[in-house]
Scaffold this motif. Structure first.
Motif, PDB file in Angstrom:
ATOM      1  N   UNK A 298     -56.484 -30.558 -11.049  1.00  0.00           N
ATOM      2  CA  UNK A 298     -57.036 -31.907 -11.095  1.00  0.00           C
ATOM      3  C   UNK A 298     -55.960 -32.904 -11.487  1.00  0.00           C
ATOM      4  N   UNK A 299     -56.166 -34.152 -11.109  1.00  0.00           N
ATOM      5  CA  UNK A 299     -55.192 -35.205 -11.390  1.00  0.00           C
ATOM      6  C   UNK A 299     -55.307 -35.721 -12.817  1.00  0.00           C
ATOM      7  N   UNK A 300     -56.046 -35.034 -13.671  1.00  0.00           N
ATOM      8  CA  UNK A 300     -56.177 -35.386 -15.080  1.00  0.00           C
ATOM      9  C   UNK A 300     -56.087 -34.110 -15.904  1.00  0.00           C
ATOM     10  N   UNK A 301     -55.636 -34.251 -17.146  1.00  0.00           N
ATOM     11  CA  UNK A 301     -55.597 -33.107 -18.041  1.00  0.00           C
ATOM     12  C   UNK A 301     -54.215 -32.517 -18.198  1.00  0.00           C
ATOM     13  N   UNK A 302     -54.090 -31.631 -19.168  1.00  0.00           N
ATOM     14  CA  UNK A 302     -52.801 -31.041 -19.469  1.00  0.00           C
ATOM     15  C   UNK A 302     -52.280 -30.123 -18.393  1.00  0.00           C
ATOM     16  N   UNK A 303     -53.168 -29.484 -17.626  1.00  0.00           N
ATOM     17  CA  UNK A 303     -52.717 -28.560 -16.579  1.00  0.00           C
ATOM     18  C   UNK A 303     -51.870 -29.266 -15.528  1.00  0.00           C
ATOM     19  N   UNK A 304     -52.143 -30.538 -15.296  1.00  0.00           N
ATOM     20  CA  UNK A 304     -51.368 -31.297 -14.311  1.00  0.00           C
ATOM     21  C   UNK A 304     -49.891 -31.343 -14.686  1.00  0.00           C
ATOM     22  N   UNK A 305     -49.600 -31.327 -15.973  1.00  0.00           N
ATOM     23  CA  UNK A 305     -48.216 -31.439 -16.424  1.00  0.00           C
ATOM     24  C   UNK A 305     -47.401 -30.184 -16.129  1.00  0.00           C
ATOM     25  N   UNK A 306     -48.060 -29.109 -15.726  1.00  0.00           N
ATOM     26  CA  UNK A 306     -47.366 -27.860 -15.419  1.00  0.00           C
ATOM     27  C   UNK A 306     -46.998 -27.741 -13.950  1.00  0.00           C
ATOM     28  N   UNK A 307     -47.624 -28.533 -13.111  1.00  0.00           N
ATOM     29  CA  UNK A 307     -47.444 -28.425 -11.659  1.00  0.00           C
ATOM     30  C   UNK A 307     -46.572 -29.573 -11.181  1.00  0.00           C
TER      31      UNK A 307
END
Length: 382
Positions: A298-307
């Motif tokens: 998703x374009x929000x959240x901490x997971x975005x910072x890994x991709x």
């Protein structure tokens, strides 16, 4: 230095937290630091391990398979015997009195924040309003109780940033890592075929957004895209997910026994869906990337910072936007995206996490990057 780790609110959906606590503890003892782990459980027990003693305190179930220590004075009794120089608490519920105990005795206290409460509660309850005020009150109490607060992403950092600054409490951003030996590309993987193979791995409960992953596969199927989604994991909402899937090609495999078995299944997929907009970090994202599988998030959240732009794609947290992201990613040369995925995961090392946490426990300040290598899209993580 003697470190006590307190991991409260343990349950089936806390796999990422369990992995982090376990890996950090192993790193502490390998660095020669005595370590004690305190966890809730069905009965009192003490176990000696090669990575320090594990004390289990009886604790009631509080729903969803979780257990929660509700008698913090029993924790302090254990700590009095161990004599820590610092404590690391992975809990925001009932262990605040332990931080007060630590302050009275000159023991350093670190809050390791593994979730962002406003995002988690919103996803779990579906409420859009009425959450911010009580969460702000609790967070204000937390930053005044602990000496240090540790978060794992910019997204998670924003929950505490202003409150910590006003309280004069140090706030640190330290990334987690991934087991690059266990989660590795599958040597015998078959090339991408006519059917786009998607995978989702995680707890089947609302705060992990599996509904969004399944709905994305359904959206692709309804567009006529040859696709198949494999879902690995268990949870209370499997029936709902099967209803969402309907006749779309989605297979629910349940729990996968063993991390290597899960890694093999992640590596066999063309694209992993890890689309929760409330993740504060996203170990599942790193595990897929380490297996050479690019990720749509998703374009929000901490997971975005890994991709990053080479190892994945992202979209608004709705099925159609995420389906567009899947098609965009699938249109790229598969070999290049798989190589980029593995290279991205290799930037996140547990040894860096352990190093930075040991520095905090020793009363030192980690380096300015604190082990983080982020994708640099801060404006998209609001």
């Amino acid at each position: 230095m003697r470190i006590a780790q307190l991991a409260n609110f343990i349950g089936p959906a806390s796999g990422g937290m369990k992995t982090a606590v376990q890996t950090l503890g192993e790193g502490y003892t390998e660095a020669g630091v005595p370590r004690l782990l305190v966890v809730p459980g069905p009965r009192d027990a003490r176990t000696q391990t090669e990575h320090g003693d594990v004390v289990q305190l009886r604790a009631p179930r509080v729903g969803g398979g979780y257990r929660l220590i509700v008698e913090p004075w029993r924790v302090t009794e254990v700590l009095e015997q161990f004599g820590p120089t610092s404590i690391e608490i992975s809990d925001k519920a009932t262990l605040m009195p332990v931080a007060h105990w630590a302050r009275r005795r000159g023991v350093r206290s670190l809050l390791f924040s593994h979730e962002r409460l406003d995002a988690m509660l919103s996803l779990r309850t579906g409420w859009e309003t009425g959450i911010a005020a009580p969460v702000s009150v609790l967070n204000r109490m937390l930053v005044r109780s602990f000496d240090e607060v540790v978060v794992t992403s910019r997204f998670a950092m924003r929950e505490f940033q202003h409150l910590a600054a006003s309280a004069g409490t140090a706030l640190h951003r330290i990334s987690l890592g991934v087991d690059l030996a266990t989660f590795a590309p599958t040597p015998t993987r078959e090339p991408r075929g006519d059917v786009l193979r998607l995978v989702h791995a995680g707890r089947l409960s609302r705060e992990k957004s599996p509904h969004l992953a399944v709905a994305t596969a359904v959206a692709l199927h309804e567009r006529g895209v040859p696709v198949h989604l494999d879902v690995y994991g268990t949870g209370p909402h499997r029936d709902e997910l099967e209803e969402i899937a309907g006749t779309a090609p989605v297979t629910f495999h349940g729990h996968v026994a063993g991390r290597r078995a899960l890694a093999r299944r992640l590596g066999e997929a063309d694209i992993a869906l890890s689309v929760c907009p409330g993740e504060t970090f996203g170990l599942a994202v790193l595990e897929a990337l380490a297996c050479g599988t690019p990720v749509v998030t998703a374009a929000y959240g901490g997971a975005l910072e890994l991709v990053d732009d080479l190892s994945g794609a992202w979209g608004e947290p709705d099925p159609d936007s995420l389906a567009d992201a899947v098609l965009d990613l699938a249109s790229r040369p598969a070999e290049a995206t798989r190589e980029a995925a593995r290279e991205r995961a290799e930037q996140f090392c547990w040894s860096h996490t352990v190093r930075d946490m040991l520095a905090l426990h020793a009363g030192l300040t980690p380096g300015p990057t604190a082990g983080l290598v982020l994708a640099g899209r801060e404006e998209r993580t609001a």
